[in-house]
Design an enzyme around this catalytic site. Structure first.
Site, PDB file in Angstrom:
ATOM      1  N   GLN A 209      24.003  -2.660 -32.602  1.00  9.27           N
ATOM      2  CA  GLN A 209      24.372  -1.234 -32.632  1.00  9.27           C
ATOM      3  C   GLN A 209      24.079  -0.595 -31.284  1.00  9.27           C
ATOM      4  O   GLN A 209      22.951  -0.694 -30.780  1.00  9.27           O
ATOM      5  CB  GLN A 209      23.565  -0.514 -33.712  1.00  9.27           C
TER       6      GLN A 209
ATOM      7  N   SER B 218      21.862   4.598 -29.429  1.00 11.33           N
ATOM      8  CA  SER B 218      20.845   5.307 -28.643  1.00 11.33           C
ATOM      9  C   SER B 218      21.075   5.145 -27.145  1.00 11.33           C
ATOM     10  O   SER B 218      21.544   4.101 -26.679  1.00 11.33           O
ATOM     11  CB  SER B 218      19.448   4.762 -28.962  1.00 11.33           C
TER      12      SER B 218
ATOM     13  N   GLU C  66      22.936   2.776 -44.100  1.00 11.71           N
ATOM     14  CA  GLU C  66      21.611   2.251 -43.809  1.00 11.71           C
ATOM     15  C   GLU C  66      20.524   2.962 -44.609  1.00 11.71           C
ATOM     16  O   GLU C  66      19.615   2.343 -45.121  1.00 11.71           O
ATOM     17  CB  GLU C  66      21.320   2.412 -42.318  1.00 11.71           C
TER      18      GLU C  66
ATOM     19  N   SER D  28      19.288  -3.468 -30.722  1.00  8.67           N
ATOM     20  CA  SER D  28      18.658  -4.677 -31.288  1.00  8.67           C
ATOM     21  C   SER D  28      19.633  -5.838 -31.269  1.00  8.67           C
ATOM     22  O   SER D  28      20.778  -5.696 -31.712  1.00  8.67           O
ATOM     23  CB  SER D  28      18.202  -4.422 -32.727  1.00  8.67           C
TER      24      SER D  28
ATOM     25  N   GLU E  57       8.889  11.866 -37.518  1.00  7.80           N
ATOM     26  CA  GLU E  57       9.044  13.328 -37.395  1.00  7.80           C
ATOM     27  C   GLU E  57      10.441  13.757 -37.853  1.00  7.80           C
ATOM     28  O   GLU E  57      10.599  14.787 -38.525  1.00  7.80           O
ATOM     29  CB  GLU E  57       8.809  13.767 -35.938  1.00  7.80           C
TER      30      GLU E  57
HETATM   31  C1  LIG Z   1      12.527  -1.620 -33.301  1.00  3.79           C
HETATM   32  C2  LIG Z   1      13.615  -0.653 -32.904  1.00  3.79           C
HETATM   33  C3  LIG Z   1      14.919  -1.042 -33.037  1.00  3.79           C
HETATM   34  C4  LIG Z   1      15.939  -0.167 -32.640  1.00  3.79           C
HETATM   35  N1  LIG Z   1      17.230  -0.611 -32.725  1.00  3.79           N
HETATM   36  C5  LIG Z   1      18.225   0.206 -32.300  1.00  3.79           C
HETATM   37  C6  LIG Z   1      19.567  -0.274 -32.294  1.00  3.79           C
HETATM   38  O1  LIG Z   1      19.859  -1.420 -32.684  1.00  3.79           O
HETATM   39  N2  LIG Z   1      20.535   0.549 -31.835  1.00  3.79           N
HETATM   40  C7  LIG Z   1      20.276   1.811 -31.406  1.00  3.79           C
HETATM   41  O2  LIG Z   1      21.196   2.505 -31.038  1.00  3.79           O
HETATM   42  N3  LIG Z   1      18.994   2.289 -31.375  1.00  3.79           N
HETATM   43  C8  LIG Z   1      17.979   1.509 -31.808  1.00  3.79           C
HETATM   44  N4  LIG Z   1      16.672   1.958 -31.779  1.00  3.79           N
HETATM   45  C9  LIG Z   1      16.407   3.268 -31.199  1.00  3.79           C
HETATM   46  C10 LIG Z   1      15.944   4.298 -32.205  1.00  3.79           C
HETATM   47  O3  LIG Z   1      17.027   4.717 -33.023  1.00  3.79           O
HETATM   48  C11 LIG Z   1      15.342   5.434 -31.405  1.00  3.79           C
HETATM   49  O4  LIG Z   1      14.189   4.929 -30.751  1.00  3.79           O
HETATM   50  C12 LIG Z   1      14.960   6.600 -32.263  1.00  3.79           C
HETATM   51  O5  LIG Z   1      16.106   7.210 -32.770  1.00  3.79           O
HETATM   52  C13 LIG Z   1      14.128   7.620 -31.474  1.00  3.79           C
HETATM   53  O6  LIG Z   1      14.778   7.986 -30.305  1.00  3.79           O
HETATM   54  P1  LIG Z   1      14.027   7.956 -28.895  1.00  3.79           P
HETATM   55  O7  LIG Z   1      13.339   6.642 -28.776  1.00  3.79           O
HETATM   56  O8  LIG Z   1      14.987   8.353 -27.858  1.00  3.79           O
HETATM   57  O9  LIG Z   1      12.879   9.035 -29.016  1.00  3.79           O
HETATM   58  P2  LIG Z   1      13.056  10.621 -28.863  1.00  3.79           P
HETATM   59  O10 LIG Z   1      14.191  11.061 -29.704  1.00  3.79           O
HETATM   60  O11 LIG Z   1      13.072  10.958 -27.428  1.00  3.79           O
HETATM   61  O12 LIG Z   1      11.716  11.121 -29.524  1.00  3.79           O
HETATM   62  C14 LIG Z   1      10.463  11.116 -28.817  1.00  3.79           C
HETATM   63  C15 LIG Z   1       9.421  11.756 -29.722  1.00  3.79           C
HETATM   64  O13 LIG Z   1       9.793  13.120 -30.003  1.00  3.79           O
HETATM   65  C16 LIG Z   1       9.880  13.329 -31.406  1.00  3.79           C
HETATM   66  N5  LIG Z   1      10.979  14.243 -31.709  1.00  3.79           N
HETATM   67  C17 LIG Z   1      12.230  14.174 -31.219  1.00  3.79           C
HETATM   68  N6  LIG Z   1      12.988  15.176 -31.746  1.00  3.79           N
HETATM   69  C18 LIG Z   1      12.193  15.861 -32.593  1.00  3.79           C
HETATM   70  C19 LIG Z   1      12.390  17.001 -33.436  1.00  3.79           C
HETATM   71  N7  LIG Z   1      13.578  17.593 -33.528  1.00  3.79           N
HETATM   72  N8  LIG Z   1      11.348  17.428 -34.174  1.00  3.79           N
HETATM   73  C20 LIG Z   1      10.127  16.812 -34.104  1.00  3.79           C
HETATM   74  N9  LIG Z   1       9.878  15.739 -33.301  1.00  3.79           N
HETATM   75  C21 LIG Z   1      10.895  15.274 -32.566  1.00  3.79           C
HETATM   76  C22 LIG Z   1      10.152  11.955 -31.985  1.00  3.79           C
HETATM   77  O14 LIG Z   1       9.772  11.892 -33.350  1.00  3.79           O
HETATM   78  C23 LIG Z   1       9.330  11.055 -31.095  1.00  3.79           C
HETATM   79  O15 LIG Z   1       7.986  11.048 -31.511  1.00  3.79           O
HETATM   80  C24 LIG Z   1      15.632   1.122 -32.150  1.00  3.79           C
HETATM   81  C25 LIG Z   1      14.299   1.511 -32.040  1.00  3.79           C
HETATM   82  C26 LIG Z   1      13.290   0.641 -32.398  1.00  3.79           C
HETATM   83  C27 LIG Z   1      11.850   1.072 -32.259  1.00  3.79           C
END
Ligand SMILES: Cc1cc2nc3c(=O)[nH]c(=O)nc-3n(C[C@H](O)[C@H](O)[C@H](O)COP(=O)(O)OP(=O)(O)OC[C@H]3O[C@@H](n4cnc5c(N)ncnc54)[C@H](O)[C@@H]3O)c2cc1C
Length: 376
Positions: free
Chosen positions: A126, A129, A244, A161, A357
């Site tokens: 996928q 992100s 999902e 992933s 969150e």
């Molecule tokens: C093991 C793993 C597998 C993954 N696999 C995939 C994949 O296959 N394809 C893909 O596209 N993505 C994948 N992801 C990405 C995942 O979807 C994102 O990491 C997730 O959506 C969080 O986005 P970010 O890392 O950019 O964090 P951010 O969105 O930048 O968030 C950073 C922090 O701010 C907090 N935050 C953000 N917005 C808010 C809000 N509105 N209110 C309160 N708190 C908030 C979050 O909770 C977090 O603690 C994967 C992630 C992991 C850990």
């Protein structure tokens, strides 16, 4: 919560149990890379040959069309048999891409991809992100410029992933110039061997490279690979994510009960000790997560946001169980099977598939009806 089972359901369960007992591979799955791909595809091909793949897919598309009750029975037996994780590199194909193609794809897309997925012949990843678009997916910036009968993709995805061992990617990009937020996006099937794609695996703190950064440099994808219509990608993506959130992580949720029993067996705490109390609380919480899983899967009509309740409860409990394991087993955790590895991996539970969150926001706004958070 107890399942009400007809005699045919009991027969189904016993059949599943017998099959799994005879077929679950003795060797554990490799953690990463091409060995993990070969292992997962071989296991899926074996499931398919015996009629156990695509359990939730409609029969018209080669699936088994199982009822939610039968899905639960299958997965209960699956985790009991210690079968290979259902969240391996075949997960995106079976649980996101395939169901999305069934719901929104063209006949050509379905005819080409669905049999390959079910039979264990293709791996999907996928690409949603981006470095600046995770929780706030609508702010994604990777572009797809329409050029004749192709789109030309430029930009970057992250945390994809299994991207480094995948054949295809469900890629969400901005195709309408000047569009903002969830408008003007397209959901595209991206062949991962196309020229202009660079994939860089990312190593997590457990020392495993599950996910990768993917860079697109003038990658030309035929317009015929768009799923659900040009500039209509947000709706297609919501279909993908909706699938999902309801049932996809069912094995993980049911597995917690197995894990806590394994931990109790290993730790053997004396009655009345603090360790015994902690472990019995965790056992009760795992039973609660199992009951929530049943309720969410069985509720008709489905209530889309219940998935967030289960997801959040599961994720936080999984972290507590693994932390407790490491605390109680101490240095012994290093010798006792996968506890340390699983503990390190468990940190990602409250991030992947929507952070804790974000799940709390959904529960607050969509289930409890609290005021919506201010949006930028
Ligand atoms: C093991 C793993 C597998 C993954 N696999 C995939 C994949 O296959 N394809 C893909 O596209 N993505 C994948 N992801 C990405 C995942 O979807 C994102 O990491 C997730 O959506 C969080 O986005 P970010 O890392 O950019 O964090 P951010 O969105 O930048 O968030 C950073 C922090 O701010 C907090 N935050 C953000 N917005 C808010 C809000 N509105 N209110 C309160 N708190 C908030 C979050 O909770 C977090 O603690 C994967 C992630 C992991 C850990």
């Amino acid at each position: 919560m107890m399942l009400e089972l007809a005699p045919e359901d009991v027969a189904f369960r016993l059949n599943a149990r017998d099959w799994l007992k005879a077929n679950v591979p003795a060797a554990p799955a490799p953690h990463e890379g091409h060995p993990s791909r070969e292992y997962a595809l071989e296991w899926l091909a074996r499931l398919h040959a015996s009629g156990w793949s695509g359990l939730a897919w409609p029969a018209d598309y080669g699936g088994q069309g199982l009822s939610p009750t039968r899905m639960i029975l299958w997965y209960e037996e699956y985790v009991r048999a210690r079968a290979p994780s259902a969240l391996d590199c075949t997960f995106v194909a079976l649980n996101h891409a395939g169901p999305t193609l069934i719901a929104c794809g063209t006949e050509r897309q379905k005819t080409f991809h669905l049999p390959r997925i079910l039979e264990g012949r293709s791996i999907w990843c996928q690409g949603f992100s981006e470095p600046g678009a995770g929780s706030d997916l609508a702010s994604l910036k990777t572009t797809g410029r329409v050029d004749g009968d192709h789109i030309v993709v430029n930009g970057q995805k992250i945390w994809s992933s299994f991207a480094h061992i995948a054949d295809y990617q469900e890629l969400l990009i901005r195709t309408e110039p000047g569009s903002a937020r969830n408008k003007g996006l397209s959901w595209v099937i991206c062949d991962m061997t196309l020229p202009g794609i660079t994939i860089r695996p990312i190593c997590n703190m457990a020392g495993v490279s599950h996910f990768a950064e993917v860079f697109y440099d003038d990658v030309r994808i035929p317009l015929s690979e768009i799923v659900g219509g040009l500039h209509n990608g947000w709706n297609t993506a919501m279909t993908t994510l909706g699938i999902e959130r309801r049932t996809a992580a069912m094995t993980l949720q049911l597995e917690l009960s197995v894990k806590i029993e394994e931990l109790i067996d290993l730790a053997r705490p004396a009655p009345g000790t603090a360790a015994a109390e902690i472990l019995s609380d965790l056992r009760a919480e795992a039973a609660a997560v199992r009951a929530m899983t049943y309720r969410t899967a069985l509720r008709e009509p489905a209530t889309p946001f219940d998935g967030s309740l289960v997801r959040l409860s599961y994720a936080e409990l999984a972290q507590r169980i693994h932390r407790t394991a490491v605390d109680i087993l101490g240095a012994g955790a290093l010798a006792e099977g996968p506890w340390v590895h699983d503990y390190l991996e468990s940190y990602s539970e409250t991030i992947a598939g929507g952070t804790a969150e974000i799940q709390r926001n959904i529960i607050a706004e969509r289930i409890l009806g609290l005021p919506r958070e201010a949006r930028a």
